[in-house]
Design an enzyme around this catalytic site. Structure first.
Site, PDB file in Angstrom:
ATOM      1  CB  THR A 160      -0.955   0.000   1.203  1.00 41.34           C
ATOM      2  OG1 THR A 160      -1.884  -1.066   1.009  1.00 41.34           O
ATOM      3  CG2 THR A 160      -1.734   1.299   1.312  1.00 41.34           C
ATOM      4  CG  PHE A 198       0.482   4.500   3.850  1.00 41.59           C
ATOM      5  CD1 PHE A 198      -0.644   4.639   4.639  1.00 41.59           C
ATOM      6  CD2 PHE A 198       0.955   3.222   3.599  1.00 41.59           C
ATOM      7  CE1 PHE A 198      -1.290   3.537   5.170  1.00 41.59           C
ATOM      8  CE2 PHE A 198       0.307   2.107   4.123  1.00 41.59           C
ATOM      9  CZ  PHE A 198      -0.815   2.265   4.912  1.00 41.59           C
TER      10      PHE A 198
END
Ligand code: PEP
Ligand code: MN
Length: 643
Positions: free
Chosen positions: A535, A537
């Protein structure tokens, strides 16, 4: 045996416990850990556990079966983070120490310090006193060398580590070094260990060339028992029948020792291999096996080195190794600790001061979710364990906290490598024009199915998570069609709900840290569709004037990536005209995505990530040109892209 003392124990009660144990034939070692002080009672004394546990000031008593106690994980479950000035070793970071084998001259150590720092080393190594096999070989510059190294480290903002070879020298060197190194040959020099331990400085303890794991940990025990709490272990190769390499790097020791002990484990591939070309592959293997960092020999001109030239890396080789480690770090769930490159004075960069002084904002950083959330993990990677954290109930609330100054920065997931963009969060940028992106981080996501301690996998009927958690584990969930799925604002709050509602038969998809934070059990780990699950960020901050300040923890490297969002007119070639501007100036496009404009059916906004070229006026011109070809245009921020 370990006696855990209660937090507010009085000196009198502590003394009574000491007398009690001493009278029963134990020798005693006291150690202060973050939460509690403990007394290690060593020896074959006899004691009534029940009676001892009920003495005032005793919080608990643990029997240990290991000959070392203070170094044992039985005594302290959490990883020890060794602190050397601004540098931390252990936990979820990879810390790299680099420098020459020996300090040879003032010029050589200054030059090497600058080179290794530029590549990202966080500490400077170098021998001032060299224990050499031959008495005729270069023995080091002694105290003069140490003074040069201290000054070189200070010039580059790097703490130093150097080998100490005798108890007398330890006292003399104490003011100049930030960390003592106990060399392989001295690992069992017990008088040296006791003296160095008593100085309470951080210590890098090399493994002896033929030391067993137990002997090595007992040497660490000497240091801890003498007073220091900051001990990092360092595997540097052991003596085997093999003669091709200088020693044999014992990779297996890394996972073994990390289970036996809470101390961080570093690896020295230079002395293990002894051959320059083989150092980098061995270093990467060590990182893959879970090492907390490396100590590597680097020399500006290895062919001219006065010691260990054949194993010393050329600066370019070290630079390459650091980049490879950075690329590998997310795979092992860690972050490469970096000393920011020199303050960059160009146009896109901003000053690097304390957030509170700079902005008057709080020093908290906001994330969405509860302790154990992936966003919190990302936050910890970027800002370290010591930063005050604000868990917000939603992503929007993270923006609110950053806007109203309750937090000086926030951490937002924006994209996943399996499921794509988190549109809800992208759209928030349009609602908050005063907030910019100032940094990014990629985190490997390993999902677990977690439940209450008494819940078995076949008793699960309900699974809770964020919709992203469900999407990233679709294949696993498809194998259990009978489960009912319930959406939560984030994965950690899904996990927390199990505890709050005492919900047996309910499981959550979340990370291992969320399971730990709520005392839940992992029913199954690695349930994401593909292990290459990352992921992305972004770090957000509020603008002051027309730019948001970059928090100091993100370093002061020159930004190399920017995010933009724009719309174009409804005519042929309108988007092409924008892309042509980027292409003609050689800007690499790493993302292009369209999103519907709310309230304007069939009209779209384009989200674009581009590289920033070295020459900034080119970039400024690109932005100006883009504004002439677009309708709405918003610059979301310039920042340092994660590898
Ligand atoms: C060193 O790191 O400079 C050194 C001499 O290492 P070791 O003690 O591991 O041989
Ligand atoms: Mn050496």
């Amino acid at each position: 045996m370990i006696v855990i003392l209660s937090k507010n124990i009085s000196p009198h009660n502590k003394e009574m416990i000491r007398i009690y144990l001493h009278d029963r034939g134990f020798s005693l070692r006291e150690q202060n850990f973050e939460d509690n002080a403990i007394i290690g009672a060593i020896g074959k004394g006899a004691v009534d556990f029940h009676e001892l546990s009920s003495l005032p000031g005793v919080e608990g008593v643990k029997a240990t079966s290991k000959p070392y106690e203070l170094a044992s994980r039985d005594t302290k479950r959490e990883d020890t983070i060794v602190t050397v000035g601004p540098v931390k070793i252990g936990g979820s970071r990879i810390s790299v120490i680099a420098g020459p084998c020996a300090v040879e001259s003032k010029e050589q150590i200054y030059e090497t310090a600058a080179l290794v720092r530029e590549s990202g080393a966080v500490m400077l190594r170098g021998g001032a006193y060299k224990p050499r096999t031959s008495p005729y070989a270069f023995q080091g510059l002694g105290m003069r060398g140490l003074e040069y190294m201290k000054a070189a480290g200070e010039a580059q903002g790097m703490p130093i580590v150097t080998e100490v070879v005798s108890p007398e020298l330890a006292v003399q060197m104490n003011d100049l070094t930030d960390m003592f190194q106990i060399g392989a040959r001295n690992m069992q020099n017990f008088e040296l260990l006791k003296k160095v331990g008593s100085l309470k400085k951080p210590v890098l303890l090399k493994r002896g060339p033929s030391a067993t794991i137990e002997e090595w940990l007992l040497s660490a025990e000497y240091l801890l028992a003498s007073g220091t709490r900051d001990v990092a272990l360092c595997e540097r190769g052991i003596r085997t029948f093999e003669t091709y390499t200088r020693n044999t790097l014992d990779i297996s020791v890394i996972p073994v020792v990390k289970e036996l002990s809470h101390l961080p484990v570093l690896v020295d591939p230079s002395h293990a291999l002894g051959i320059r070309a083989k150092v980098a592959p061995a270093a990467l293997a060590a990182i893959a096996a879970g090492a907390d960092g490396l100590t590597v020999e680097v020399h500006p001109r290895p062919d001219e080195a006065l010691s260990d030239g054949p194993q010393s890396l050329y600066p370019e080789q070290f630079e390459r190794l650091m980049r490879d480690i950075e690329a590998m770090a997310p795979v092992v769930g860690k972050e490469l600790l970096r000393t920011p490159r020199r303050i960059y004075a160009g146009g896109v960069s901003r000053t690097c001061e304390e957030p509170t002084r700079q902005t008057g904002f709080s020093n908290q950083v906001a994330f969405s979710g509860e302790p154990g959330a992936y966003s919190e993990q990302a936050l910890l990677r970027v800002f370290g364990e010591d930063i005050p954290r604000l868990g917000a109930p939603s992503f929007k609330k993270v923006f609110d906290a950053v806007l109203d100054g309750t937090a000086h920065a926030g951490v937002m997931p924006v994209e996943n490598s399996l499921t794509g963009s988190i549109h809800e969060n992208y759209d928030l940028f349009l609602q908050y024009p005063d907030i910019d992106i100032v940094g990014e981080l990629k985190l490997r996501i390993v999902h677990c199915l977690i439940g209450a301690q008494e819940t078995a996998l076949d008793a699960v009927t309900v699974v809770r998570s964020h919709p992203q958690g469900f999407a990233q584990c679709r294949d696993f969930l498809d194998r259990h069609p009978q489960w009912r799925l319930e959406s939560y604002a984030n994965t950690a709050s899904a996990a927390g709900s199990i505890i709050k509602e005492n919900a047996s038969g309910t499981a959550a998809i979340a990370g291992e840290d969320a399971a730990k934070a709520f005392g839940l059990k992992i029913l199954k780990t690695g349930i994401e569709n593909n292990p290459l699950n990352y992921t992305r960020f972004v770090i957000i901050a509020r603008k002051i004037g027309d730019k948001a300040p970059i928090p100091p923890s993100l370093g002061s490297d020159k930004p190399n990536k920017a995010s933009l969002v724009f719309s174009v007119s409804d005519k042929p070639g309108a988007l092409f005209a924008c892309l042509k501007i980027l292409s003609e100036r050689g800007l690499n496009l790493s993302k292009l995505e369209s999103r519907p404009i709310h309230g304007q059916p069939w009209r779209y906004l384009f989200y674009v990530d581009v590289s920033i070229p070295e020459t900034e006026p080119v970039f400024d011109q690109v932005l100006e040109d883009l504004k002439t070809q677009t309708e709405d245009f918003r610059f979301l921020g310039a920042y340092r892209g994660a590898p």
